[in-house]
Design an enzyme around this catalytic site. Structure first.
Site, mmCIF file in Angstrom:
data_model
loop_
_atom_site.group_PDB
_atom_site.id
_atom_site.type_symbol
_atom_site.label_atom_id
_atom_site.label_comp_id
_atom_site.label_asym_id
_atom_site.label_seq_id
_atom_site.Cartn_x
_atom_site.Cartn_y
_atom_site.Cartn_z
ATOM 1 N N TYR A 178 0.828 -1.216 0.000
ATOM 2 C CA TYR A 178 0.000 0.000 0.000
ATOM 3 C C TYR A 178 0.857 1.258 0.000
ATOM 4 O O TYR A 178 0.467 2.274 -0.558
ATOM 5 C CB TYR A 178 -0.889 0.042 1.257
ATOM 6 C CG TYR A 178 -2.221 -0.630 1.117
ATOM 7 C CD1 TYR A 178 -2.313 -1.985 0.845
ATOM 8 C CD2 TYR A 178 -3.398 0.086 1.296
ATOM 9 C CE1 TYR A 178 -3.538 -2.613 0.741
ATOM 10 C CE2 TYR A 178 -4.633 -0.531 1.199
ATOM 11 C CZ TYR A 178 -4.697 -1.873 0.925
ATOM 12 O OH TYR A 178 -5.913 -2.480 0.830
ATOM 13 N N LYS B 81 2.917 -15.324 2.672
ATOM 14 C CA LYS B 81 3.137 -16.040 1.415
ATOM 15 C C LYS B 81 4.639 -16.324 1.345
ATOM 16 O O LYS B 81 5.358 -15.896 0.431
ATOM 17 C CB LYS B 81 2.648 -15.177 0.237
ATOM 18 C CG LYS B 81 2.678 -15.855 -1.113
ATOM 19 C CD LYS B 81 1.599 -16.912 -1.308
ATOM 20 C CE LYS B 81 1.763 -17.621 -2.638
ATOM 21 N NZ LYS B 81 0.878 -18.790 -2.786
ATOM 22 N N ASP C 112 -3.123 -18.164 0.500
ATOM 23 C CA ASP C 112 -4.078 -18.816 -0.415
ATOM 24 C C ASP C 112 -4.836 -19.936 0.285
ATOM 25 O O ASP C 112 -6.060 -20.038 0.189
ATOM 26 C CB ASP C 112 -3.390 -19.292 -1.713
ATOM 27 C CG ASP C 112 -2.103 -20.059 -1.478
ATOM 28 O OD1 ASP C 112 -1.630 -20.095 -0.322
ATOM 29 O OD2 ASP C 112 -1.566 -20.622 -2.445
ATOM 30 N N ASP D 205 -6.453 -6.920 4.088
ATOM 31 C CA ASP D 205 -7.566 -6.244 3.408
ATOM 32 C C ASP D 205 -8.479 -7.289 2.769
ATOM 33 O O ASP D 205 -9.704 -7.259 2.940
ATOM 34 C CB ASP D 205 -7.007 -5.298 2.337
ATOM 35 C CG ASP D 205 -8.104 -4.605 1.561
ATOM 36 O OD1 ASP D 205 -9.067 -4.133 2.199
ATOM 37 O OD2 ASP D 205 -8.015 -4.545 0.323
ATOM 38 N N ASP E 292 -12.443 -8.899 4.144
ATOM 39 C CA ASP E 292 -13.692 -8.869 3.362
ATOM 40 C C ASP E 292 -14.271 -10.276 3.279
ATOM 41 O O ASP E 292 -15.480 -10.477 3.381
ATOM 42 C CB ASP E 292 -13.447 -8.326 1.943
ATOM 43 C CG ASP E 292 -13.753 -6.834 1.842
ATOM 44 O OD1 ASP E 292 -13.642 -6.141 2.881
ATOM 45 O OD2 ASP E 292 -14.100 -6.357 0.742
HETATM 46 C C1 IPM Z 1 -10.451 -1.089 3.947
HETATM 47 C C2 IPM Z 1 -10.653 -0.470 2.599
HETATM 48 C C3 IPM Z 1 -9.484 0.459 2.291
HETATM 49 C C4 IPM Z 1 -8.216 -0.386 2.259
HETATM 50 C C5 IPM Z 1 -9.635 1.251 1.001
HETATM 51 C C6 IPM Z 1 -10.907 2.077 1.005
HETATM 52 C C7 IPM Z 1 -8.437 2.117 0.742
HETATM 53 O O1 IPM Z 1 -10.813 -1.451 1.624
HETATM 54 O O2 IPM Z 1 -10.343 -0.343 4.944
HETATM 55 O O3 IPM Z 1 -10.397 -2.326 4.033
HETATM 56 O O4 IPM Z 1 -7.916 -1.007 1.245
HETATM 57 O O5 IPM Z 1 -7.532 -0.427 3.275
HETATM 58 MG MG MG Z 2 -10.896 -3.423 2.399
#
Ligand code: IPM
Ligand code: MG
Length: 359
Positions: free
Chosen positions: A141, A186, A219, A243, A247
């Site tokens: 990042y 990884k 993975d 990240d 999700d």
């Molecule tokens: C999160 C989001 C952010 C990230 C984006 C909006 C930059 O996806 O907080 O998980 O990737 O960190």
């Molecule tokens: Mg995110």
């Protein structure tokens, strides 16, 4: 106690869920005799529109001076041109970096009343209680980015100190919980991952011999997380893997609208936000689920203000509201954002008052 809380409503549904969460915080403050001062500032797309900068200096300074920061969400189609010079997300990243918030805690604990909302079979979900600790200010990042006519690159780099501090945070958390830490990397491909793994082994051996440490490749971890989520407790990983993994983990809880997060550094000030985004499709309709943001205020009370009893009150109230099927549309209900916040207030446990009288 007195506390200054900076509120960054941001974009899309951000202002709606932030307002709902502030209404709960105000009620908790009233009951416990605290004086919280709320100061609103711009971040993200709205800050680009108003100031030409997704993180105006005044916003960052206000956050630095605050006891805690509550954030709604940033981003939206209006600002999503990938070739734009500035994007709302840059505001979020710059704030994390500017405040030194390297440890991002994302708890995932599916609520029994909302199991049907998850695409995962309910019998796999009962008893799941995971905290992902995501490194937040390093890795790909923040490495150097280049772009030329015939290519582009993003550098992934980590210093030993950056890896040590987030791993120590995760080990401490694992020690407070079930004494089991899974570190995700990884290491079969990436040098940063091999360094990460070496450091995890050293810190585990020297400082946390009582915590069981296991390594997983990212993975295969994505499979295990869905196949046997109950087996995990604390999971620690680098920025990008975290990240993606969080999700995925959010689907265990059925709705993104239920998951809070805390971003912490060395000091007391932290940023607390729902893990969902700005949901532009439902913005302005007053139907967004505010529970993730309300649960984020519980984390705020616990981690930045040290108000554990008050944090627990909010968590118990959300729990009770969900048991009473006080659902917004994402969970199959009909409540508005404001009504859901009212449901939480109505379910604040009676002994919230008792704690105040005891003090
Ligand atoms: C999160 C989001 C952010 C990230 C984006 C909006 C930059 O996806 O907080 O998980 O990737 O960190
Ligand atoms: Mg995110």
């Amino acid at each position: 106690m007195q506390a200054n809380i900076v509120v960054l409503p941001g974009d899309g549904i951000g202002p709606e869920v932030a307002a709902a969460a502030v209404s709960v915080l105000k009620e908790v403050a009233r009951r416990h005799g605290h004086e919280f001062r709320f100061e609103e500032r711009d971040i993200g797309g709205i800050a680009i529109d108003r100031h030409g900068n997704p993180l105006p200096d005044a916003t960052l300074q206000a956050c630095k001076d605050a006891d805690a920061v509550l954030l709604g969400a940033v981003g939206g189609p209006k600002w999503s041109d990938p070739n734009a010079k500035v994007r709302p997300e840059q505001g979020l990243l710059a704030m994390r970096k500017g405040l030194g918030l390297y440890a991002n805690l994302r708890p995932v604990k599916p609520h029994p009343a909302a199991l049907d909302a998850s695409p995962i079979k309910p019998h796999l979900l009962t008893g799941v209680d995971i905290v992902v600790v995501r490194e937040l200010t390093g890795g790909i990042y923040f490495g150097e980015k280049t772009r030329s006519a015939d290519g582009a690159s993003d550098l992934c780099s980590y210093s030993v100190a950056e890896i040590e501090r987030v791993l120590r945070h995760a080990f401490r958390l694992a020690r407070e919980r079930r004494g089991f830490l899974v570190s995700v990397d990884k290491a079969n491909v990436l040098e940063t991952s091999r360094l990460w793994r070496d450091i995890a082994n050293r810190i585990g051996r020297e400082e946390f011999p009582d915590v069981r440490l296991e390594h997983q490749l990212i993975d295969s971890m994505t499979m295990h997380l869905l196949a046997k989520p109950r087996e995990y407790d604390v999971i620690v990983t680098e920025n990008m893997f975290g990240d993606i993994l969080t999700d995925e983990a959010s689907m265990l809880a059925g709705s993104l609208g239920l998951l809070p997060s805390a971003s912490l550094g060395e000091g007391k000030v932290g940023v607390y936000e729902p893990i969902h985004g700005s949901a532009p499709d439902i913005a302005g309709k007053g139907i967004a689920n505010p529970y993730a943001t309300i649960l984020s205020t519980a984390m705020l009370l616990r981690h930045s203000l040290g108000l554990e009893a008050e944090a627990a009150c909010i968590e118990r109230a959300v729990d009770a509201a969900l048991n009473a099927k006080a659902f917004t549309g994402d969970l199959g209900g009909k409540l508005s954002t404001g009504e859901a916040a009212q449901a939480v207030i109505a379910h604040l446990p009676a002994d919230c008052y008792v704690a105040e009288l005891r003090d």
